[in-house]
Scaffold this motif. Structure first.
Motif, PDB file in Angstrom:
ATOM      1  N   ILE A  22      41.195  46.691  31.306  1.00 34.43           N
ATOM      2  CA  ILE A  22      41.030  46.457  32.744  1.00 34.43           C
ATOM      3  C   ILE A  22      41.492  47.676  33.538  1.00 34.43           C
ATOM      4  O   ILE A  22      40.856  48.074  34.523  1.00 34.43           O
ATOM      5  N   CYS A  26      39.017  49.851  35.849  1.00 33.89           N
ATOM      6  CA  CYS A  26      39.244  50.022  37.288  1.00 33.89           C
ATOM      7  C   CYS A  26      39.211  51.495  37.682  1.00 33.89           C
ATOM      8  O   CYS A  26      38.503  51.882  38.615  1.00 33.89           O
ATOM      9  N   VAL A  30      35.894  52.929  39.537  1.00 37.02           N
ATOM     10  CA  VAL A  30      35.999  53.351  40.942  1.00 37.02           C
ATOM     11  C   VAL A  30      35.611  54.819  41.081  1.00 37.02           C
ATOM     12  O   VAL A  30      34.832  55.194  41.970  1.00 37.02           O
ATOM     13  N   GLY A 282      41.013  54.679  45.391  1.00 40.46           N
ATOM     14  CA  GLY A 282      40.615  54.292  44.033  1.00 40.46           C
ATOM     15  C   GLY A 282      41.704  54.556  43.017  1.00 40.46           C
ATOM     16  O   GLY A 282      41.967  53.729  42.133  1.00 40.46           O
ATOM     17  N   ILE A 285      44.536  51.841  43.480  1.00 48.44           N
ATOM     18  CA  ILE A 285      44.152  50.537  42.924  1.00 48.44           C
ATOM     19  C   ILE A 285      44.144  50.585  41.400  1.00 48.44           C
ATOM     20  O   ILE A 285      44.692  49.713  40.720  1.00 48.44           O
ATOM     21  N   ALA A 286      43.517  51.624  40.874  1.00 50.67           N
ATOM     22  CA  ALA A 286      43.412  51.748  39.416  1.00 50.67           C
ATOM     23  C   ALA A 286      44.773  52.012  38.790  1.00 50.67           C
ATOM     24  O   ALA A 286      45.069  51.525  37.693  1.00 50.67           O
ATOM     25  N   SER A 289      46.672  48.787  38.252  1.00 49.87           N
ATOM     26  CA  SER A 289      46.132  48.061  37.090  1.00 49.87           C
ATOM     27  C   SER A 289      46.592  48.700  35.789  1.00 49.87           C
ATOM     28  O   SER A 289      46.930  47.996  34.820  1.00 49.87           O
TER      29      SER A 289
END
Length: 404
Positions: A22, A26, A30, A282, A285-286, A289
């Motif tokens: 995941i 991500c 992105v 991006g 967010i990544a 994760s």
């Protein structure tokens, strides 16, 4: 040995892989989407002409919102065809200079009428600045430009809607604003543009000297395109053009410019700035994760070390060095993350195919993103396993063997 241990504990391995999968999905998903979007927009901007200045009464960078000073520009004089010769004489840095007028109107063929067609009237050097690929037939010749012949080349979509098959259009006579014109070529299909641009698929191109008979230049958005010489920066070309245009318009030193020099490179730089915060967002967010996935792998590695404490003691008792134990667990952790990264890349590949089909523009995984995915997976694997592996390497063999 590391691979054997991962295979024996399939469920635990899968759960560990899932977190990294995941995370990589991500971050690469992105980045691939944002980079592809930027790449496509930049290519469309470049298609407007490389190292090219658009001379117009309107300033394209000023925007058109409520604060747009339209009253300042509307009184400016329109670019004129006769200014081309003077620009060439006064601007040694200019390689090609072209004039363009355009309108939107109906095109008729027998009983068929096609509305919303872009009509372009261009001078000869337009093709050098804005190349147009011909699928069938030929382009307008120098003689036809000079004499203002009633010939046109049409876009692929125009040809399909009027004749069903583009190659059938060759030699046919269309009616444009009451004038008969002959089709001598069909433009190669270009597809939809995200930024508008020339939209040649829905257009027809004709010599300017013919177009001015059916389009009044002042009401047809006249613009002069100037392309600089090779290896010349557009900033230098812009400075030369400013001096030339001020001289042509006979402006005194105290008077403001009554023309706008719109540089295509400025649009490209503006787009690059827009995508900077998108890339940062991006990464954030990544990154979150990926951190969650890293802690999941670290937790699994701690459990693995505890389960194999007795084995570690036996290995050290028969001569295994600290670095051997350390390498075993680091390899296991790194291999775990790399497999998770591969699964993440597989999901990204599926995503690119879906987005390409839905949005009709190519989304791709660049080589840089592939290298980044493997590098991040390896680094995350080492970071997640370094503490558990260090604990395993420092164990006392006697204590480890006696543990249950």
């Amino acid at each position: 040995m590391a691979m054997q241990e991962l295979w024996k504990n399939k469920l635990r391995t899968f759960l560990s892989l899932f977190g990294i999968t995941i995370g990589i999905f991500c971050i690469i998903g992105v980045l691939a989407t944002v980079n592809s979007l930027e790449h496509n927009i930049q290519n469309e901007i470049k298609s407007l002409g490389t190292n090219t200045i658009y001379i117009d009464k309107w300033d394209y960078s000023a925007g058109n919102g409520p604060e747009y000073p339209w009253w300042r520009y509307v009184k400016r004089p329109e670019p004129k065809y006769d200014e081309i010769k003077q620009i060439k004489e006064r601007t040694p840095s200019a390689k090609y200079v072209a004039f363009n007028i355009n309108a939107n109107d109906n095109v008729e063929y027998k009983d068929n009428t096609l509305s919303g067609v872009n009509l372009f009237g261009n001078s000869e050097e337009f093709q050098n600045i804005q190349p147009v690929d011909i699928a069938y037939g030929r382009f307008i010749t120098e003689s036809e430009f000079d004499h203002g012949s009633a010939v046109i080349i049409i876009g692929n979509e125009v040809a399909e809607k009027l004749f069903l098959s583009p190659e059938v259009a060759m030699g046919k006579l269309l009616q444009v604003r009451g004038k008969k014109v002959q089709v001598i070529g069909v433009i190669k299909k270009q597809g939809k543009s995200m930024i508008g641009g020339w939209q040649f698929d829905q257009s027809i191109i004709m010599p300017y000297k013919f177009a001015r008979n059916i389009m009044w230049s002042r009401n047809s958005s006249p613009v002069i395109l100037v392309q600089g010489k090779d290896n010349l920066r557009s900033v230098a070309l812009k400075d030369d053009l400013r001096g030339a245009m001020r001289a042509i318009h006979k402006l005194s030193p105290r008077e403001d410019d009554n023309f706008a020099l719109n540089d295509i490179n400025d649009f490209s730089e503006a787009v690059s700035k827009i995508f900077v915060p998108l890339n940062i967002g991006g990464w954030i967010i990544a990154g979150i994760s990926l951190i969650v996935g890293m802690f999941g792998v670290a937790n699994i590695m701690f459990v693995t070390v505890r389960e194999r404490t007795n084995q570690i003691g036996i290995k050290k008792a028969i001569g295994a060095k600290k670095r051997v134990i350390l390498a075993e667990f680091l390899l296991e952790s790194a291999f775990l993350c790399i497999v998770g990264g591969l699964m993440g890349l597989l999901l990204v590949f599926i995503l690119t195919k879906v987005l390409t089909g839905v949005f009709h523009f190519p989304v791709f995984i660049s080589t840089a993103n592939l290298v980044m995915a493997f590098s991040i997976s390896f680094i995350v694997g080492v970071l997640a396993g370094i503490i558990p592996a260090s604990q395993a390497a420092r164990m006392d063999p006697v204590v480890a063997i006696r543990s249950k």
